[in-house]
Design a protein around this motif. Sequence first.
Motif, mmCIF file in Angstrom:
data_model
loop_
_atom_site.group_PDB
_atom_site.id
_atom_site.type_symbol
_atom_site.label_atom_id
_atom_site.label_comp_id
_atom_site.label_asym_id
_atom_site.label_seq_id
_atom_site.Cartn_x
_atom_site.Cartn_y
_atom_site.Cartn_z
ATOM 1 N N ILE A 196 0.899 -1.289 0.040
ATOM 2 C CA ILE A 196 0.019 0.161 -0.096
ATOM 3 C C ILE A 196 1.041 1.085 -0.101
ATOM 4 C CG2 ILE A 196 -0.451 -0.443 2.436
ATOM 5 C CD1 ILE A 196 -2.932 1.229 1.947
ATOM 6 N N ASP A 197 0.596 1.951 -1.027
ATOM 7 C CA ASP A 197 1.550 3.340 -1.340
ATOM 8 C C ASP A 197 0.368 4.535 -0.749
ATOM 9 O OD1 ASP A 197 2.300 5.616 -2.727
ATOM 10 O OD2 ASP A 197 3.329 4.453 -4.380
ATOM 11 N N TYR A 198 0.935 5.233 0.324
ATOM 12 C CA TYR A 198 0.132 6.211 0.674
ATOM 13 C C TYR A 198 0.919 7.262 1.544
ATOM 14 C CZ TYR A 198 0.360 4.013 5.591
ATOM 15 O OH TYR A 198 0.566 3.449 6.581
ATOM 16 N N SER A 199 0.251 8.497 1.598
ATOM 17 C CA SER A 199 0.855 9.551 2.050
ATOM 18 C C SER A 199 1.813 10.330 1.101
ATOM 19 C CB SER A 199 1.775 9.338 3.568
ATOM 20 O OG SER A 199 1.855 10.527 4.241
ATOM 21 N N GLY A 200 2.862 9.812 0.985
ATOM 22 C CA GLY A 200 4.058 10.384 -0.103
ATOM 23 C C GLY A 200 4.149 11.743 -0.134
ATOM 24 N N PRO A 201 4.566 12.420 0.982
ATOM 25 C CA PRO A 201 4.732 13.906 0.888
ATOM 26 C C PRO A 201 6.118 14.128 0.170
ATOM 27 C CG PRO A 201 5.412 12.911 3.231
ATOM 28 C CD PRO A 201 4.659 11.762 2.246
ATOM 29 N N ASN A 202 6.388 15.221 -0.070
ATOM 30 C CA ASN A 202 7.460 15.718 -0.900
ATOM 31 C C ASN A 202 8.637 16.253 0.139
ATOM 32 O OD1 ASN A 202 6.430 14.715 -3.412
ATOM 33 N ND2 ASN A 202 5.156 16.699 -3.213
ATOM 34 N N ILE A 203 9.761 15.908 0.014
ATOM 35 C CA ILE A 203 10.911 16.351 0.978
ATOM 36 C C ILE A 203 11.214 17.819 0.717
ATOM 37 C CG2 ILE A 203 11.927 13.950 1.302
ATOM 38 C CD1 ILE A 203 14.442 15.527 -0.252
ATOM 39 N N GLY B 156 -3.765 18.490 0.801
ATOM 40 C CA GLY B 156 -3.837 17.238 -0.145
ATOM 41 C C GLY B 156 -3.272 15.989 0.217
ATOM 42 N N HIS B 157 -2.495 15.972 1.433
ATOM 43 C CA HIS B 157 -1.757 15.082 1.856
ATOM 44 C C HIS B 157 -2.680 14.408 3.126
ATOM 45 C CE1 HIS B 157 1.931 16.598 0.157
ATOM 46 N NE2 HIS B 157 1.808 15.372 -0.404
ATOM 47 N N ILE B 158 -3.546 14.894 3.639
ATOM 48 C CA ILE B 158 -4.273 14.550 4.562
ATOM 49 C C ILE B 158 -5.058 13.279 4.367
ATOM 50 C CG2 ILE B 158 -6.487 15.030 6.236
ATOM 51 C CD1 ILE B 158 -5.666 17.460 6.582
ATOM 52 N N GLY C 186 11.825 10.785 -15.007
ATOM 53 C CA GLY C 186 10.598 11.332 -14.357
ATOM 54 C C GLY C 186 9.635 10.503 -13.532
ATOM 55 N N TYR C 187 8.577 11.263 -12.963
ATOM 56 C CA TYR C 187 7.515 10.520 -12.098
ATOM 57 C C TYR C 187 7.234 9.444 -12.740
ATOM 58 C CZ TYR C 187 3.494 10.506 -9.037
ATOM 59 O OH TYR C 187 2.410 10.325 -8.332
ATOM 60 N N ASP C 188 6.905 9.211 -14.323
ATOM 61 C CA ASP C 188 6.261 8.047 -14.813
ATOM 62 C C ASP C 188 7.300 6.991 -14.839
ATOM 63 O OD1 ASP C 188 4.158 9.784 -15.290
ATOM 64 O OD2 ASP C 188 4.607 9.862 -17.475
ATOM 65 N N THR D 153 9.860 6.411 -12.756
ATOM 66 C CA THR D 153 9.971 5.813 -11.390
ATOM 67 C C THR D 153 8.495 5.045 -10.952
ATOM 68 O OG1 THR D 153 11.241 8.039 -10.759
ATOM 69 C CG2 THR D 153 10.134 6.580 -9.055
ATOM 70 N N ASP D 154 7.506 5.464 -11.602
ATOM 71 C CA ASP D 154 6.212 4.563 -11.164
ATOM 72 C C ASP D 154 6.476 3.482 -11.786
ATOM 73 O OD1 ASP D 154 4.624 5.226 -9.004
ATOM 74 O OD2 ASP D 154 3.887 6.896 -9.914
ATOM 75 N N LEU D 155 6.973 3.260 -13.018
ATOM 76 C CA LEU D 155 6.915 1.939 -13.832
ATOM 77 C C LEU D 155 7.903 1.121 -12.901
ATOM 78 C CD1 LEU D 155 7.247 3.365 -17.473
ATOM 79 C CD2 LEU D 155 5.563 1.782 -16.643
HETATM 80 N N1 ARG Z 1 4.464 12.604 -3.935
HETATM 81 C C1 ARG Z 1 3.330 12.711 -4.754
HETATM 82 C C2 ARG Z 1 2.335 13.802 -4.370
HETATM 83 O O1 ARG Z 1 2.808 14.592 -3.325
HETATM 84 C C3 ARG Z 1 2.283 11.545 -4.284
HETATM 85 C C4 ARG Z 1 2.859 10.162 -4.633
HETATM 86 C C5 ARG Z 1 2.085 8.977 -5.131
HETATM 87 N N2 ARG Z 1 2.527 7.724 -5.203
HETATM 88 C C6 ARG Z 1 3.135 7.261 -6.381
HETATM 89 N N3 ARG Z 1 3.418 5.972 -6.396
HETATM 90 N N4 ARG Z 1 2.989 7.946 -7.440
HETATM 91 O O2 ARG Z 1 1.622 14.141 -4.877
#
Ligand code: ARG
Length: 602
Positions: free
Chosen positions: A125-132, A139-141, A330-332, A334-336
């Motif tokens: 389960i992938d959740y929370s995911g804040p950005n450093i 939006g993270h709540i 990028g993001y894509d 990494t998610d792959l």
């Molecule tokens: N860091 C992203 C954001 O703040 C959420 C990441 C979600 N997880 C993922 N595997 N893309 O929106």
Amino acid sequence: MPASDPHAVPTLAQQLTDAVGAAIAAAYPEQAGADPLIRPSDHADLQANAALALAKRVGANPREVATTVSEAIPGGSAVGHVEISGPGFLNLTLADEALWAQAEARRADPRLGVASSQAGVRTVIDYSGPNIAKEMHVGHIRSTVIGDCLVRVLTFLGSDVLKQNHLGDWGTQFGMLIQYITENPDQPWRHDEIDSVSHQPSTVSALDTLYREARKQFDADPAFADRSRQRVVALQAGDAQTLAVWREIVAESQFYFDRVYDRLGIQLSARDSRGESSYNDLLDDVATELTESGIAVTSDGALVVLSEEVTGPDGQPAALMVRKRDGGYGYDTTDLATLRYRITELGADRILYLVDSRQALHFRLLFEAARRAGWLTDDVQAVHVSFGSILGPDGKPFKTRSGETVRLMDLLDQAVAAAQTVVAEGAEAKGTALDQDTLQRIAEQAGIGAVKYADLSGSRVKDYVFDTERMTAFNGNTGVYLQYAHTRLTSILRRAAERGLHVPERAPALDGAALEPAERALILTADSLTDVLDAVADDLEPHRLAGFCYDLARAFTDFYEACPVLASPDPVRQRRLALVDLTRRTLAQGLELLGIAAPERM
Ligand code: ARG
């Protein structure tokens, strides 16, 4: 449900399904296995709706079929009384003895008889995911709170749950930030400095401010811009000194995220962090694999996966970006890599992404690509568990007056302040004095509980308005109402204990006595926890559990008005104490699975 599960107490609804199912098989052998369609009923405890469809199949009148089935219900089942109503519904009233035995069976089990229906399922389960280096915001709540609830429920049901905090911890923007920090060593951003000297609320707020400063200098000062670009190269090349600063930025951000998780009672720690950067070494390989299999193609110098299912507004296939023209990932990508890793390395049966609904297309394309690559097979379920936005009082996405996104911590402070007012007023009205410490502790539990309940009690995909006054009301469908119900339950047990009355380990049998309607309703409601949790595991909608807790609290309120507990003579008093015990434990369990505190006093 595994037959060997020693805790499993089949629900009354399941027992009626079995009994009516057996009746159908006996009356119409060729229809054996037909679902009796046991549903809630306005006229009885439950009803069976199967006769209508059955009548069509056997070519008979539905009322006749209903009568034949009702006569075939095996003796000794939980069914006490059947009435045929309407075109052929079976209104089922449970036997008092069966209800009572059920309450006692649940009470005798530490898990309240809930089966481990998710045993053997590995859930990632992938959740929370804040950005450093960035504040956690409104939006993270939702990702954090809904994800935490699902972790709790699935774990309770026996799933092997792997929590993954997909931190946004990588990107070219960090080159600029690292360069600025290195050139301005006096600027405070580490937590020891923040807590003592700085006016900044957090490490990430300080880092965010430094980032803005860096950005300004980047635009105004070409020499700094050059040094920043070199810093990006150094970061990507793994330069030791650069990486050391980056690591510290990650650690100081995590320090703050932990504070937020701690305050919210979220079961996430640094051990669960697997940020975007941890997939860096896999990206080349993913790009190669997708190229060799012909799934990724070159377009305008970039490497992309073109969808075979979705087209964009321009009529062209929607695309995932595997490698940009400049060679960057990028993001894509990494998610792959992440998805492949979760399937092949983590051995997931089910992968859940708690991300807001605006990323729906991203996940659709991601899953499609993973299926075409052969990573995602029918044995693995990948789900984008999406949700709507939190809105401000004006019904628009929540923003501060100056138009900035709202800090998550500020929102929590607001809710706790509102709860403090409500709790203090409540105490005053009851004439109970609360000292300042107790008041603050209760307000914190109530305020945080209110925020979480407001987030969990609606259907996920809906937006909702963040309204602290409504959220913290003692009356209505709120977290505070549920917590208050819990305190009333503990207070009965406390007053009983003061009089030397204890909850009996086994309550006296009914011995022919009848249960009051409010007692029946209370037992029936408490009994459905298992089915509710299974439904949450299935469709990942925590509002079902929230609704269950609310129904239980209301059933208890009705019971409490109609059925004196301490003032009744034994053995009624003993039995009602047992019911209070069952209700308190069931409500506490429900609140715990929602991630909401169950206080003893308010
Ligand atoms: N860091 C992203 C954001 O703040 C959420 C990441 C979600 N997880 C993922 N595997 N893309 O929106």
